[in-house]
Write a protein that holds these residues in place. Sequence first.
Motif, mmCIF file in Angstrom:
data_model
loop_
_atom_site.group_PDB
_atom_site.id
_atom_site.type_symbol
_atom_site.label_atom_id
_atom_site.label_comp_id
_atom_site.label_asym_id
_atom_site.label_seq_id
_atom_site.Cartn_x
_atom_site.Cartn_y
_atom_site.Cartn_z
ATOM 1 N N ILE A 164 -20.186 -0.294 -5.463
ATOM 2 C CA ILE A 164 -19.118 -1.178 -4.990
ATOM 3 C C ILE A 164 -17.794 -0.427 -4.909
ATOM 4 C CG2 ILE A 164 -17.749 -3.226 -5.561
ATOM 5 C CD1 ILE A 164 -20.264 -4.390 -6.880
ATOM 6 N N GLU A 165 -17.478 0.343 -5.920
ATOM 7 C CA GLU A 165 -16.202 1.076 -5.931
ATOM 8 C C GLU A 165 -16.147 2.114 -4.814
ATOM 9 O OE1 GLU A 165 -13.611 3.969 -8.903
ATOM 10 O OE2 GLU A 165 -15.005 2.510 -9.756
ATOM 11 N N LEU A 166 -17.258 2.789 -4.540
ATOM 12 C CA LEU A 166 -17.254 3.829 -3.508
ATOM 13 C C LEU A 166 -17.209 3.248 -2.098
ATOM 14 C CD1 LEU A 166 -19.509 6.807 -4.608
ATOM 15 C CD2 LEU A 166 -17.051 6.586 -4.576
ATOM 16 N N SER A 167 -17.496 1.985 -1.933
ATOM 17 C CA SER A 167 -17.376 1.372 -0.608
ATOM 18 C C SER A 167 -15.927 1.259 -0.164
ATOM 19 C CB SER A 167 -18.040 -0.012 -0.598
ATOM 20 O OG SER A 167 -17.355 -0.906 -1.458
ATOM 21 N N SER A 168 -14.987 1.529 -1.069
ATOM 22 C CA SER A 168 -13.568 1.530 -0.706
ATOM 23 C C SER A 168 -12.971 2.937 -0.767
ATOM 24 C CB SER A 168 -12.776 0.617 -1.645
ATOM 25 O OG SER A 168 -12.823 1.113 -2.981
ATOM 26 N N ILE A 222 -4.355 -2.289 -13.385
ATOM 27 C CA ILE A 222 -4.839 -3.674 -13.485
ATOM 28 C C ILE A 222 -6.350 -3.694 -13.653
ATOM 29 C CG2 ILE A 222 -5.117 -5.844 -12.225
ATOM 30 C CD1 ILE A 222 -2.398 -5.404 -10.993
ATOM 31 N N MET A 223 -7.049 -2.790 -12.953
ATOM 32 C CA MET A 223 -8.504 -2.741 -13.074
ATOM 33 C C MET A 223 -8.917 -2.404 -14.499
ATOM 34 S SD MET A 223 -11.296 -0.373 -11.067
ATOM 35 C CE MET A 223 -10.804 1.119 -11.920
ATOM 36 N N ILE A 224 -8.241 -1.431 -15.106
ATOM 37 C CA ILE A 224 -8.556 -1.067 -16.493
ATOM 38 C C ILE A 224 -8.298 -2.236 -17.438
ATOM 39 C CG2 ILE A 224 -7.896 0.441 -18.404
ATOM 40 C CD1 ILE A 224 -7.229 2.573 -16.281
ATOM 41 N N ALA A 225 -7.141 -2.883 -17.256
ATOM 42 C CA ALA A 225 -6.810 -4.020 -18.115
ATOM 43 C C ALA A 225 -7.781 -5.179 -17.918
ATOM 44 C CB ALA A 225 -5.377 -4.478 -17.840
ATOM 45 N N LEU A 226 -8.137 -5.458 -16.657
ATOM 46 C CA LEU A 226 -9.067 -6.554 -16.366
ATOM 47 C C LEU A 226 -10.434 -6.289 -16.981
ATOM 48 C CD1 LEU A 226 -9.694 -9.184 -14.821
ATOM 49 C CD2 LEU A 226 -10.292 -7.775 -12.844
ATOM 50 N N ARG A 227 -10.900 -5.052 -16.875
ATOM 51 C CA ARG A 227 -12.204 -4.703 -17.440
ATOM 52 C C ARG A 227 -12.198 -4.878 -18.953
ATOM 53 N NH1 ARG A 227 -13.892 0.851 -15.421
ATOM 54 N NH2 ARG A 227 -12.159 1.510 -16.753
ATOM 55 N N VAL A 246 -17.016 -6.983 -12.651
ATOM 56 C CA VAL A 246 -15.782 -7.711 -12.323
ATOM 57 C C VAL A 246 -14.685 -6.742 -11.894
ATOM 58 C CG1 VAL A 246 -13.919 -9.106 -13.301
ATOM 59 C CG2 VAL A 246 -16.296 -9.714 -13.763
ATOM 60 N N ALA A 247 -14.520 -5.658 -12.632
ATOM 61 C CA ALA A 247 -13.466 -4.680 -12.321
ATOM 62 C C ALA A 247 -13.713 -4.007 -10.981
ATOM 63 C CB ALA A 247 -13.384 -3.637 -13.432
ATOM 64 N N ALA A 248 -14.971 -3.643 -10.687
ATOM 65 C CA ALA A 248 -15.286 -2.967 -9.421
ATOM 66 C C ALA A 248 -15.050 -3.882 -8.228
ATOM 67 C CB ALA A 248 -16.730 -2.475 -9.442
ATOM 68 N N VAL A 249 -15.466 -5.137 -8.346
ATOM 69 C CA VAL A 249 -15.255 -6.093 -7.245
ATOM 70 C C VAL A 249 -13.767 -6.323 -7.021
ATOM 71 C CG1 VAL A 249 -15.587 -8.499 -6.546
ATOM 72 C CG2 VAL A 249 -17.494 -7.221 -7.533
ATOM 73 N N PHE A 250 -13.011 -6.493 -8.088
ATOM 74 C CA PHE A 250 -11.566 -6.683 -7.958
ATOM 75 C C PHE A 250 -10.914 -5.498 -7.259
ATOM 76 C CE2 PHE A 250 -7.501 -5.284 -9.741
ATOM 77 C CZ PHE A 250 -6.667 -6.307 -9.314
ATOM 78 N N SER A 296 -9.298 -5.848 -3.532
ATOM 79 C CA SER A 296 -7.842 -5.740 -3.513
ATOM 80 C C SER A 296 -7.382 -4.681 -2.521
ATOM 81 C CB SER A 296 -7.321 -5.413 -4.912
ATOM 82 O OG SER A 296 -7.612 -6.442 -5.820
ATOM 83 N N LEU A 297 -8.059 -3.546 -2.470
ATOM 84 C CA LEU A 297 -7.692 -2.491 -1.529
ATOM 85 C C LEU A 297 -7.842 -2.959 -0.089
ATOM 86 C CD1 LEU A 297 -9.162 0.732 -3.180
ATOM 87 C CD2 LEU A 297 -6.762 0.290 -2.658
ATOM 88 N N TYR A 298 -8.987 -3.558 0.226
ATOM 89 C CA TYR A 298 -9.196 -4.047 1.592
ATOM 90 C C TYR A 298 -8.204 -5.160 1.929
ATOM 91 C CZ TYR A 298 -13.436 -1.422 2.625
ATOM 92 O OH TYR A 298 -14.333 -0.413 2.903
ATOM 93 N N GLY A 299 -7.960 -6.050 0.984
ATOM 94 C CA GLY A 299 -7.026 -7.140 1.232
ATOM 95 C C GLY A 299 -5.617 -6.649 1.459
ATOM 96 N N TYR A 300 -5.182 -5.677 0.668
ATOM 97 C CA TYR A 300 -3.822 -5.161 0.825
ATOM 98 C C TYR A 300 -3.632 -4.532 2.195
ATOM 99 C CZ TYR A 300 0.367 -2.359 0.253
ATOM 100 O OH TYR A 300 1.610 -1.797 0.435
ATOM 101 N N PHE A 301 -4.553 -3.678 2.611
ATOM 102 C CA PHE A 301 -4.366 -3.000 3.892
ATOM 103 C C PHE A 301 -4.580 -3.930 5.080
ATOM 104 C CE2 PHE A 301 -4.472 0.838 1.368
ATOM 105 C CZ PHE A 301 -3.539 1.619 2.030
ATOM 106 N N HIS A 302 -5.355 -4.978 4.903
ATOM 107 C CA HIS A 302 -5.455 -5.987 5.968
ATOM 108 C C HIS A 302 -4.091 -6.638 6.198
ATOM 109 C CE1 HIS A 302 -7.055 -9.160 8.473
ATOM 110 N NE2 HIS A 302 -6.549 -10.063 7.648
ATOM 111 N N ILE A 303 -3.424 -7.006 5.110
ATOM 112 C CA ILE A 303 -2.085 -7.608 5.213
ATOM 113 C C ILE A 303 -1.071 -6.582 5.721
ATOM 114 C CG2 ILE A 303 -0.216 -8.670 3.883
ATOM 115 C CD1 ILE A 303 -2.392 -9.800 2.013
ATOM 116 N N TYR A 304 -1.174 -5.345 5.244
ATOM 117 C CA TYR A 304 -0.232 -4.300 5.634
ATOM 118 C C TYR A 304 -0.300 -4.032 7.137
ATOM 119 C CZ TYR A 304 1.975 0.309 5.842
ATOM 120 O OH TYR A 304 2.783 1.365 6.165
ATOM 121 N N ILE A 305 -1.495 -3.928 7.675
ATOM 122 C CA ILE A 305 -1.654 -3.659 9.112
ATOM 123 C C ILE A 305 -1.146 -4.831 9.939
ATOM 124 C CG2 ILE A 305 -3.375 -3.331 10.930
ATOM 125 C CD1 ILE A 305 -4.981 -1.658 8.938
#
Length: 553
Positions: free
Chosen positions: A130-134, A156-161, A186-190, A194-203
């Motif tokens: 999951i993590e490598l898909s981003s 945030i990922m470290i804290a969430l995990r 949970v941490a990997a999905v987040f 989050s990366l895909y969501g951020y760049f979707h909004i950024y673009i």
Amino acid sequence: MAPNILKSSLENASFNIIFQILCRGVTFVLNAFVVRHVGQAVLGVMNVRLLLLESMILFLSKEPFMKACLTNTAEHNWAQVINLLWMTVPICVGMSFIFGYIWLNVLQTSEILPPYYNFAVVAVAVSCVIELSSLVIQLIASAFLFVRLRIVLDTIMIALRTMTFVFLILYNPENALLAFGVAQLVAAVFYTTSLYGYFHIYIKRLKRHKLKRRMSVSDDGVEEYIESEFPFVTIKEFLPGQLENNDSYLDRKLTILTWSFFKQGILKQVLTEGERLIMTILPVLTFSEQGIYEVVNNLGSLAARFIFRPIEESSYFYFTQMIQRDRPISRQNPTKIQESSNVLRHLCGGVTSIGLIVLVFGQSYSSLLLWLYGGEKLIDDLPVLLLRAHCLAVLLLGINGVTEGYTNATADSDTINKNNLIMIYESIAFLGASYVFATWFGPVGFIFGNCVNMILRIVHSVMFIDRRYKETSYKPLLGLVPKSLFAGSLIVAALVTSISQAYYFSEDKFLHLFIGVIMFIIVASSWAYDNYDLLKVGFNRWLERRDSDVKEE
């Protein structure tokens, strides 16, 4: 793209350090709770076996591609880079199956494994995929200097995990491995979403403000695209085969460089994770001993995680942009070479100073730190000896991170391939030393073996840097030699804190701590006096940046 590479690298390191300290401060408290409420044998399985599995899969699948593709990002054909990076996903799946099978069916132990061990192994493997898909977005965030985004998401990922894990074991501490596996997923999905969501909004923002590609008409009436700095107009272009590409599917030079880093990565992983490999494959230590070792190892590596790793990552990116791999130093841009040489010298001086402070104060304050972290059960002779020995490893780890990072950032493919052969001998020496020392001295032998590993790697990197600058007047390695006043203050601090440890730790821990604080202030002041010119330059740069920010507002 013509960013201020040094400024961006410094921002990357500074923000990373700040957020790491904030996040690790929270996780430090949470981990102290875990140490007190989870058995040492379970900690040994989690922190040795399962984290080794995660490290093996992620490092071998991700590290070679990221190192190669971070080289000279301004000249990338992004279609080819994206195609290359997406190859990591099937590679990761293959490695997950191979290592997962080994962890479930091949590794033997005379002890009974905790409940939900099989689930935890599968969860770790799936979270890696999951993590490598981003990974494409992770590289883009680094290449286009999204410094705050990467650091905030990482922390945030470290804290969430950690918080997910703690929350689950509150209700069922016996099933700690179930909580560990769920927290990994949970941490990997987040992180990925989050990366895909951020760049979707950024673009979308770039399109709305017309800062992206725009259509224009030339004098002869032919429509053409004018490209802005950020070369993506939709999130679909992060997928393979979506960007327009008139060249071959993959960049041959980057592919060769990736293969070189991959071969080196196997050896480097053996060097980095050698003690965990020996603990996992050979029954040198029990799970409980492994748990104690990892608790101390986590404490001892705080400086490495907080400071050395961000510095190493940022300096690697900086040197890849400033220095060309395939040209001698004497034939490159003299301004860039002078700046990069000064940066390397100050980096060497900085990590050496931090490492020496950790080494000196660690001898007298290991007991106090262990007492604060895990209570009376962690101030036995073995944990204290482990942490004191680890302080030496921290010094060597910091020096190796900078020198080896420079070597990997500036060496060409042929040199990297030659280095791989040397690393084979280093790996053999490291594993042999670790096994022999562990047999003689128990868990502390692994730290001695790791010190041998670091010394060999430092010598190799220092020889490369010395050859690199041999025909120039620059001497960046002089940063490894501490200045006189700072060195003298460290000797005094070592004597005073040792006496304080012997007389006051058992009876008055607060007084012992107070003496340490006073001596640390003296040592820090002496370092500041020795490095006054450097601090003055840094302060002036900060004032210039603040004034420019005010004018922009």
